[in-house]
Design an enzyme around this catalytic site. Sequence first.
Site, short mmCIF file in Angstrom:
data_model
loop_
_atom_site.label_atom_id
_atom_site.label_comp_id
_atom_site.label_asym_id
_atom_site.label_seq_id
_atom_site.Cartn_x
_atom_site.Cartn_y
_atom_site.Cartn_z
N GLY A 61 -7.21 13.16 -0.81
CA GLY A 61 -7.48 11.75 -0.56
C GLY A 61 -7.10 11.27 0.83
CE1 TYR A 62 -2.14 11.37 1.28
CE2 TYR A 62 -1.43 13.38 2.35
CZ TYR A 62 -1.18 12.34 1.48
OH TYR A 62 0.02 12.26 0.84
CB SER A 63 -8.58 11.17 6.63
OG SER A 63 -7.65 10.33 7.28
CG ASP A 64 -12.75 9.52 3.07
OD1 ASP A 64 -12.42 9.03 1.98
OD2 ASP A 64 -13.01 8.85 4.08
N GLY A 65 -10.46 13.89 2.83
CA GLY A 65 -10.44 15.34 2.94
C GLY A 65 -10.33 15.87 4.35
#
Length: 341
Positions: A61-65
């Site tokens: 979930g961090y920066s959409d992967g």
Amino acid sequence: MEYRLLPGTGLKVSALSFGAATFGGTNEFFAAWGKTEVDEARRLVDLCIDAGINLFDTANGYSDGRSEEVLAAALKGRRDQVLISTKAFFPTGSGPNDMGSSRFHLRRAVEDSLRRLDTDYIDIFHLHGFDALTPIEEVQQTLDTLIREGKIRYSACSNFTGWQLMKSLAVADKHGWPRFAAHQVYYSLVGRDYEWELMPLGVEERIGALVWSPLGWGRLTGKIRRGQPAPEQSRLPKTAAIGPPVSDEHVYNVVDALDAIAAETGKTVPQVALNWLLQRPTISSVILGARNEEQLKQNLAAVGWNLTAEQVAKLDTASALTPVYPYWWQRNFTERNPTVV
């Protein structure tokens, strides 16, 4: 660097680990944390490995992967030297099954993370939150299967309540499935709720804590002090909206104590705050975040020394708050309800 066992396992992790939430910055929320791309990420990883850090934490979930992709590129050629931790739970798409801990979503999340991380296995795979809609038996069996398949080495959780963690452990024990190896938690001098229930549970059930946001969502960096204007460049206004509320006066009281001890020890405010955490029960590793090399170098110096008992007590007093019920009631009868800290 000191290395600590994850209780209940034979796996040793560095007392300080590195969190890659600052890698990528592909949306407004994570851009406020950092926008580190591959070249700078490689330099940060170099500093960590040189200092003895062996655990690197990220999440799908961090920066959409994108965080996973940048971390993979920064670790290229050194994957076998380190442990990688990642997490899944948050939405990865707009579909009805693109969130949570169902067998469907966890399998897809693991496969996607393996691809982005450019690895055959994940050392520690966390459930990033508790999914009350999916039966715990389904969750734990899925994690057991992923371990048997070699796609993950250890399962863990993050942001669980005491009963959620305990019930998950009980289900795993009932079926002979692997227990969670760790619990990734928020804990800091301005956020000590972890001590009320989760820390005693961790002691009793041998669950080590991996601490995220150890500087209280940026409140304990040394840039926020009584009588001074807030720093012009800070991620706190954007990130604090989803974090725990903390009164300004409480922050100032804690920072006053940190300032005094920093002067005594010749250390910085963040170093003192991190060292305090490293002396608490159940703490296996404190996850550092850094947007640049200077921040990282400063935080890496939080190990190799210890606060005195008197200094720890001073910080305990300055940061203490009345716990919620029934913990304040039980503290009236410590003979039968001894506190952990």
